[in-house]
Design an enzyme around this catalytic site. Structure first.
Site, PDB file in Angstrom:
ATOM      1  N   SER A 549     -16.949   8.039  -9.878  1.00  0.00           N
ATOM      2  CA  SER A 549     -16.436   7.345 -11.057  1.00  0.00           C
ATOM      3  C   SER A 549     -16.185   8.349 -12.185  1.00  0.00           C
ATOM      4  CB  SER A 549     -17.421   6.242 -11.470  1.00  0.00           C
ATOM      5  OG  SER A 549     -16.843   5.380 -12.413  1.00  0.00           O
ATOM      6  N   HIS A 671     -16.035  -0.691  -6.173  1.00  0.00           N
ATOM      7  CA  HIS A 671     -16.366   0.585  -6.786  1.00  0.00           C
ATOM      8  C   HIS A 671     -17.535   1.280  -6.095  1.00  0.00           C
ATOM      9  CE1 HIS A 671     -15.890   3.343 -10.118  1.00  0.00           C
ATOM     10  NE2 HIS A 671     -17.175   3.268 -10.417  1.00  0.00           N
TER      11      HIS A 671
END
Length: 700
Positions: A549, A671
């Site tokens: 991320s 994610h």
């Protein structure tokens, strides 16, 4: 990389010109944002096919690692139950089921009844992640939320335990929840569509009537709200926090705090901390007072108390003073004990105090750097850890590079500790591994800590995999991961680099690397790698960096600054186009990103950001190390096309399309990757096999 005849794919470019601050930018891959375009899907599939072919020679190694991971799966034991009202709630993973089911039994009783079976939810066979699991005080209702797509938009439902039916279900944008003490009023926060990934509305829901209404709305896009109940259960708190601050998932300092008695659910919320005060405050309730953890006297925070009827700063009485270098991170309340989680450097400790602030028991883990949590959580992304209030028994958990997850109960009245649970990993012998913390000197002389683990019999210097995040004040502490043993047992050391930009050493550690100082995050990582070489721990030609991320953006930006230093880069769901993210406020976290990286609408901040943005610093004359990039089609944080555009642009900048770059798009999950099934182990094994291959090649 195997067959040299393989040629990576290259999508067509559709140049698009943007002029900002008299600077001309040409972007050829904005069209990849259109996921309904068949050419987009074709390109993503072509990249996946190339990655598989390019790594085909690693199939035996990958299979070997998968077998190792499967062999270390936990064989027995379950996390302890937690009690809410008259019931104990627990999970049980049954053979043949993808997800553990939730059960409950009367406190001290034996007969269990099923609460929720995630396996019957539509879509859970493909993906499932829990958001919250919150029973009402009397156990009549259970509020729970879940995501069966991977985009982190959680659907909230309320189940009536008398009938076993869901009596309410709402939007897929619910986050934190808190019950009032009447047993039928539920408060929950909800994201507004135009401010994606921010919770800006508080909803009051009456289960008895089905009526709901917005009772609080935060209009400032740089702020978001969270709702919680005090440890005593007597008060409900509404925290208004800076949305760019991820320093703590729960005990985050708020710019403003509102409260309401838990037994007055229909009453008027009272503001007890005003944002004009200008500091960050976390509020708890104990006896006849509110407790405030505040940074008004310094960034490490102090603890003060004030009467409930007059919580203004003029009434504050200091309980624990501010101490430079000792971060007061969390405040936990039991009926007769105040417990604070402190951290000096990287080492945490739990300190109990009496009503006058006098120190009682102090619990200091032996680990030099570890994860320490108070209470037990349902495990959902928005779940809050809890511990019994009317008890002297404090429950906490510890995990480190060498210690598997362990839950301990410590009696503060009669100092004794009992291990309630410890994960048993087949074949694991902690004595074969050693964890330590070393320091590296940054460019400006600041000492940057690195948490490390390796086998005791590892030969120095040797290969090292360094993980990093370094954004938003977020903390990253060592925890146990059985899959990591496949690297350690092959002589690869692993480390967390606690660079500035993260929050491990407090708020100043974060603020030292934001906006026009953000490059410090990347130079700290460079200094850490070079420092490990200088002390003879790491081989100069065998350092891999890894981030996910925001951390994925960190490693890509760092590799662009010093491509000669790293033999490979792992960028998982990376934020790699910071400028474009901030220019489009419909992107997740776009507004918050400006507080971290700077505002591109301001000329000097644009120029500074442009100097390190991974996407806009790709060029033919700047070859980069071999790089692994992945993404998820349904990712709700880093959208799939952000990494895809980076990969396409990087291929277009290379005469040979950069064959050492591999890109994998997950068509299922979000994610954090797949939620269950064989793909979880396959993803880990692929990355480890790819890493080991490049470490071998760089040192041969």
């Amino acid at each position: 990389m195997g067959d040299k005849r393989l040629q990576p794919p290259l999508p067509r470019a559709e140049p698009r010109i943007r002029v900002l601050h008299d600077h001309v930018t040409i972007d050829g891959y904005r069209w990849l944002r259109d996921r309904d375009n068949p050419d987009v899907r074709a390109y993503l599939e072509a990249e996946g096919g190339y990655a598989e072919q390019a790594a085909a020679h690693l199939s035996a190694l990958k299979a070997e690692i998968i077998a190792e991971i499967e062999g270390r799966q936990l064989r027995e034991g379950a996390l302890p139950s937690f009690q809410v009202g008259p019931f104990e709630y627990f999970q049980r993973h049954e053979q043949g089921q993808s997800h553990p089911r939730w059960w409950r039994r009367p406190a001290g009783g034996d007969r269990a009844e099923l609460v929720i079976d995630p396996n019957v939810l539509e879509g859970a066979e493909v993906f499932y992640r829990l958001g919250v699991f919150e029973p009402s005080d009397d156990g009549r209702f259970v509020a729970f939320s879940f995501d069966v797509i991977g985009d982190e938009n959680y659907e909230l439902r309320v189940r009536d335990m008398e009938t076993g039916r869901d009596v309410w279900q709402g939007s897929r944008r619910a986050a934190m929840v808190a019950w009032a003490s009447d047993g039928h009023t539920l408060f929950f926060t909800r994201e507004r569509p135009r401010l994606r990934r921010q919770c800006n509305e508080l909803i009051r829901l009456d289960i008895a009537t089905g009526d709901s209404e917005v009772v609080f709305e935060e209009a400032n896009g740089y702020l978001e709200i969270r709702v919680r109940r005090s440890d005593s259960g007597v008060w409900l708190f509404l925290d208004v926090i800076a949305s760019s601050d991820w320093s703590s998932p729960v005990h985050m300092g708020a710019a403003e705090v509102w409260c309401i008695p838990a037994d007055e659910a229909g009453g008027k919320w009272r503001r007890i901390v005003r944002r004009e005060l200008g500091c960050n405050i976390y509020v708890e309730h104990w006896r006849d007072s509110f407790l405030f953890r505040a940074d008004d006297a310094g960034p490490s925070c102090r603890l003060v108390r004030a009467p409930i009827n007059d919580p203004s700063p003029s009434s504050w009485e200091e309980v624990v003073p501010h101490r430079a270098g000792v971060a007061l991170e969390e405040v936990h309340i039991l009926e007769k004990h105040l417990v604070v989680l402190e951290r000096e450097g990287l080492r945490p400790r739990l300190v109990s105090r009496d009503g006058r602030g006098g120190v009682g028991a102090t619990i200091v883990p032996e680990e030099p750097s570890c994860t320490l949590k108070v209470g037990l959580s349902a495990g959902g992304i928005h779940s809050v850890a809890r511990h019994p209030f009317r008890s002297s028994k404090l429950v906490y958990s510890i995990s480190s590079f060498v210690t598997p997850d362990t839950v301990v109960e410590h009696d503060l009245a009669d100092p004794r500790s009992t291990v309630l649970y410890q994960a048993r990993v087949p074949g694991y012998d902690a004595a074969q591994y050693v964890a330590t913390v070393v320091m590296a000197k940054a460019e400006d002389g600041v000492q940057v800590p690195i948490s490390l683990v390796a086998r005791r019999d590892r030969t120095n210097p040797g290969p090292v995999l360094l993980n990093v995040y370094g954004c938003y004040g977020s903390t990253r502490w060592p925890s146990f991961m059985a899959a990591r043993l496949s690297l350690l047992d092959r002589g690869v050391a692993f480390g967390w680099v606690h660079v500035r930009g993260g929050g491990e050493l407090g708020r100043p550690w974060h603020e030292a690397a934001t906006r026009d100082r953000k490059r410090i995050t990347y130079t700290d990582l460079i200094a850490a790698a070079e420092g490990l070489v200088d002390i003879g721990f790491a081989s100069r030609d065998a350092i891999v960096i890894e981030g996910s991320s925001g951390g994925g953006g960190t490693v890509l930006a760092t590799a662009a600054l010093r491509p000669d230093l790293f033999c490979a880069v792992l960028a998982k769901v990376p934020l790699c186009d910071i400028l474009d993210t901030e220019m489009d406020f419909m992107m997740p976290y776009a507004l918050q990103e400006t507080a971290e990286y700077g505002d591109p609408h301001i000329a000097h901040e644009y120029r500074y950001l442009r100097s390190y943005d991974p996407y806009y610093n790709l060029s033919a004359d700047r070859p980069l190390p071999p790089t692994y990039v992945d993404a998820a089609l349904d990712d709700g944080q880093v959208l799939y096309y952000q990494p895809a555009r980076y990969v396409a642009q990087r291929r277009s900048c290379s005469a040979d399309r950069d064959p050492e770059l591999v890109f994998r798009m997950r068509m299922v999950g979000g994610h954090s990757g797949a939620s269950h099934g064989p793909s979880v182990d396959e993803e880990r094994a692929f990355r480890m096999a790819w890493t080991l291959d490049h470490l071998r090649r760089s040192s041969s």
